[in-house]
Design an enzyme around this catalytic site. Structure first.
Site, PDB file in Angstrom:
ATOM      1  CG  ASN A   9      -1.656   1.166   1.547  1.00 49.61           C
ATOM      2  OD1 ASN A   9      -1.701   2.058   0.469  1.00 49.61           O
ATOM      3  ND2 ASN A   9      -2.322   1.465   2.670  1.00 49.61           N
ATOM      4  CD1 TRP A  10       3.518   0.667  -2.927  1.00 52.87           C
ATOM      5  CD2 TRP A  10       3.791   2.028  -4.792  1.00 52.87           C
ATOM      6  NE1 TRP A  10       4.125  -0.030  -3.910  1.00 52.87           N
ATOM      7  CE2 TRP A  10       4.406   0.615  -4.866  1.00 52.87           C
ATOM      8  CE3 TRP A  10       3.620   3.034  -5.726  1.00 52.87           C
ATOM      9  CZ2 TRP A  10       5.087   0.628  -6.083  1.00 52.87           C
ATOM     10  CZ3 TRP A  10       4.441   2.790  -6.932  1.00 52.87           C
ATOM     11  CH2 TRP A  10       5.065   1.278  -6.961  1.00 52.87           C
ATOM     12  CE  LYS A  11      -0.108   3.322   4.705  1.00 52.46           C
ATOM     13  NZ  LYS A  11      -0.117   3.496   6.166  1.00 52.46           N
ATOM     14  CG  HIS A  96      -5.682   2.118   5.172  1.00 51.76           C
ATOM     15  ND1 HIS A  96      -5.366   3.044   6.039  1.00 51.76           N
ATOM     16  CD2 HIS A  96      -4.774   1.055   4.982  1.00 51.76           C
ATOM     17  CE1 HIS A  96      -4.133   2.612   6.413  1.00 51.76           C
ATOM     18  NE2 HIS A  96      -3.969   1.650   5.773  1.00 51.76           N
ATOM     19  CD  GLU A  98      -2.885   5.795   6.579  1.00 53.34           C
ATOM     20  OE1 GLU A  98      -2.887   5.512   5.485  1.00 53.34           O
ATOM     21  OE2 GLU A  98      -2.070   5.075   7.234  1.00 53.34           O
ATOM     22  CD  GLU A 168      -3.604  -2.525   7.403  1.00 50.98           C
ATOM     23  OE1 GLU A 168      -2.462  -2.750   6.876  1.00 50.98           O
ATOM     24  OE2 GLU A 168      -4.096  -1.471   6.891  1.00 50.98           O
ATOM     25  N   GLY A 174       2.228   2.343  10.931  1.00 49.57           N
ATOM     26  CA  GLY A 174       3.227   3.257  10.538  1.00 49.57           C
ATOM     27  C   GLY A 174       3.949   3.773  11.952  1.00 49.57           C
ATOM     28  CB  SER A 214       4.955  -1.812  12.132  1.00 50.29           C
ATOM     29  OG  SER A 214       4.615  -0.232  12.226  1.00 50.29           O
ATOM     30  N   GLY A 235       2.880  -1.224   4.220  1.00 50.44           N
ATOM     31  CA  GLY A 235       2.938   0.452   3.971  1.00 50.44           C
ATOM     32  C   GLY A 235       4.265   0.922   3.683  1.00 50.44           C
ATOM     33  N   GLY A 236       4.841   1.442   4.793  1.00 51.12           N
ATOM     34  CA  GLY A 236       6.422   1.995   4.691  1.00 51.12           C
ATOM     35  C   GLY A 236       7.329   1.012   3.968  1.00 51.12           C
TER      36      GLY A 236
HETATM   37  P1  PGA Z   1       2.734   0.368   7.874  1.00 47.63           P
HETATM   38  O1  PGA Z   1       1.210   0.539   6.986  1.00 47.63           O
HETATM   39  O2  PGA Z   1       3.382  -1.148   6.946  1.00 47.63           O
HETATM   40  O3  PGA Z   1       3.646   1.507   7.363  1.00 47.63           O
HETATM   41  O4  PGA Z   1       2.451   0.240   9.215  1.00 47.63           O
HETATM   42  C1  PGA Z   1       0.348  -0.599   6.791  1.00 47.63           C
HETATM   43  C2  PGA Z   1      -0.994   0.070   6.217  1.00 47.63           C
HETATM   44  O5  PGA Z   1      -1.283   1.209   6.592  1.00 47.63           O
HETATM   45  O6  PGA Z   1      -1.588  -0.813   5.429  1.00 47.63           O
END
Ligand code: PGA
Length: 256
Positions: A9-11, A96, A98, A168, A174, A214, A235-236
């Site tokens: 997930n590149w956000k 998600h 967010e 999640e 994050g 994470s 994500g990251g």
């Molecule tokens: P993260 O994000 O790996 O940066 O914690 C995961 C996600 O939001 O899908």
């Protein structure tokens, strides 16, 4: 045996130029693997067309990070399923945390989006998870159960068979603070049990449940080797080819 899926997930990261660079690196590294796990990338909308052409003839699949539940019309700034499928997207991340936190998406709205995505032939990656306050208050199970009920409301068995769930925990996203493999696996089992009760054990057993929050090169093996963790939503660590591929590698090893 459930096939593992590692999704990035590149956000809101990577413009089209950076997208091209990262995909070139991913493709190079993917040569080490023989399609043992599914690998999906979810760039931002603006990069989807470019990404689709750059993953051509590779096993990498494409997903979007969101969509609207309406076909078309006066919804400024939104994107429909038709627009995504025309590009060749196969997956879409829905619900998600967010989106829930910053854009006030509710289980009800996410449920409507899931139905729309499925009717368009997209595979939804449906995100659920508790906040830190909820975990500390000891109500994780209640929150997860409520979310599973809410997002799956009114879906038929054959629809549920076509979606993935990503657990999640919000406090792990994050933050560099992942759920322990045991903590995560416990919630995955709860989700599976809940789906079993709502549908059937046969459907629950086949359901792919990814972990996200994470996940990185260091903790991926321990997480992915748990009985009920069927992949990762990253994500990251999906923004750098070597970090993402280390997780793919862990997925391959835990599938063997
Ligand atoms: P993260 O994000 O790996 O940066 O914690 C995961 C996600 O939001 O899908």
């Amino acid at each position: 045996m459930r096939r593992k899926i590692i999704a990035g997930n590149w956000k809101m990261n990577k413009d089209i130029h950076e997208t091209a660079t990262l995909i070139a690196e991913l493709r190079e590294r993917m040569k080490e693997f023989k399609n043992e796990v599914d690998v999906v990338i979810c760039p931002s909308y603006t990069s989807l067309v470019v990404a689709k052409s750059l993953i051509k003839d590779s096993s990498i699949k494409l997903g979007a990070q969101n969509m609207l539940q309406h076909d078309d019309g006066a919804y400024t700034g939104e994107v429909s399923t038709k627009m995504l499928t025309a590009i060749g997207c196969e997956y879409v991340i829905l619900g998600h945390s967010e989106r829930r936190q910053y854009f006030k998406e509710t289980d009800e709205l996410i449920n409507a989006k899931i139905k729309k995505a499925l009717s368009a032939g997209l595979t939804p990656i449906v995100c659920i998870g508790e906040t830190l306050d909820e975990r500390e208050a000891g109500i994780t199970d209640k929150i997860i159960t409520t979310q599973v009920n809410g997002v799956l409301r009114g879906l038929t068995s054959s629809e549920v068979e076509k979606l993935l769930i990503a657990y999640e925990p919000v406090w792990a996203i994050g933050t560099g603070k992942n759920a322990t493999p045991e903590q995560a696996n416990q919630v995955h089992k709860l989700i599976r049990k809940q789906v079993g009760q709502m549908y059937s054990w046969a459907i629950a057993e086949k359901l792919i449940i990814q972990y996200g929050g994470s996940m990185n090169a260091q903790n991926a093996s321990a997480l992915l080797s748990q009985s009920d963790i069927d992949g990762g939503l990253i994500g990251g660590a999906s923004l750098k080819a070597d970090l993402f591929m280390a997780i793919v590698q862990a997925g391959v090893e835990s599938s063997g």
